[in-house]
Design a protein around this motif. Structure first.
Motif, PDB file in Angstrom:
ATOM      1  N   ASP A 182     -20.902 -14.609  -3.037  1.00 45.89           N
ATOM      2  CA  ASP A 182     -20.466 -14.404  -4.415  1.00 45.89           C
ATOM      3  C   ASP A 182     -21.364 -15.208  -5.338  1.00 45.89           C
ATOM      4  O   ASP A 182     -21.778 -16.320  -5.005  1.00 45.89           O
ATOM      5  N   LYS A 183     -21.639 -14.655  -6.504  1.00 48.73           N
ATOM      6  CA  LYS A 183     -22.411 -15.374  -7.508  1.00 48.73           C
ATOM      7  C   LYS A 183     -21.496 -16.432  -8.111  1.00 48.73           C
ATOM      8  O   LYS A 183     -20.462 -16.118  -8.690  1.00 48.73           O
ATOM      9  N   ARG A 184     -21.859 -17.686  -7.949  1.00 48.33           N
ATOM     10  CA  ARG A 184     -21.031 -18.795  -8.420  1.00 48.33           C
ATOM     11  C   ARG A 184     -21.504 -19.378  -9.738  1.00 48.33           C
ATOM     12  O   ARG A 184     -20.709 -19.813 -10.534  1.00 48.33           O
ATOM     13  N   LEU A 213     -25.674 -18.469  -5.201  1.00 54.34           N
ATOM     14  CA  LEU A 213     -24.722 -17.663  -4.431  1.00 54.34           C
ATOM     15  C   LEU A 213     -24.070 -18.537  -3.382  1.00 54.34           C
ATOM     16  O   LEU A 213     -24.716 -19.421  -2.811  1.00 54.34           O
ATOM     17  N   GLY A 217     -21.098 -18.440  -0.024  1.00 58.72           N
ATOM     18  CA  GLY A 217     -20.265 -17.619   0.841  1.00 58.72           C
ATOM     19  C   GLY A 217     -19.669 -18.403   1.988  1.00 58.72           C
ATOM     20  O   GLY A 217     -20.209 -19.427   2.413  1.00 58.72           O
TER      21      GLY A 217
END
Length: 135
Positions: free
Chosen positions: A115-117, A126, A128
């Motif tokens: 996920d783009k944080r 990113l 995960g």
């Protein structure tokens, strides 16, 4: 209190910050011997010890709770299977341009959901958690 590898450690800054913020074990991995020398020097300046390995000369086979990598997206894509074999829990990838985010996510999608944080000025981080965590 986790183990962490900073893959492509460069100056060692992510390794140093990780150690100073409570990582139990930190290892830096780099292909450039001059970068390793600089990272060791930066650790000395901060009065901490972190081992740095030259991955051109040493193969890393053990797993780490967290993998951090700040590299060009092309290199991150090429390293997907390497990281799959090293990852035990979490993966953090950074240095990814906006237009490259989907390609990186796709390259890792078979084994981890990224996920783009964070995003800043067109650069992205990113993160995960492993889909099938090995116990």
């Amino acid at each position: 209190n986790k183990s962490l590898i900073d893959f492509g450690s460069g100056s060692g800054i992510l390794s140093i910050v990780s150690k100073l913020n409570g990582a139990a074990e930190v290892v830096g991995a780099e292909i450039d011997q001059q970068a390793i020398n600089n990272a060791v020097h930066n650790c000395q300046l901060n009065s901490i010890h972190i081992p740095f390995v030259n991955i051109k000369k040493t193969t890393i086979t053990r797993k780490f709770d967290i993998i951090i990598a700040n590299m060009l997206s092309r290199t991150l894509i090429e390293l997907s299977n390497v990281f799959k074999n090293l990852a035990n829990e979490k993966l953090i990838l950074c240095g990814i341009l906006d237009k490259q985010v989907s390609d990186v996510i796709d390259a890792y999608s078979k084994w981890i959901i990224l996920d783009k944080r964070k995003s800043l000025n067109g650069w992205n981080l990113l993160e995960g958690i492993l889909k099938f965590r090995k116990i």
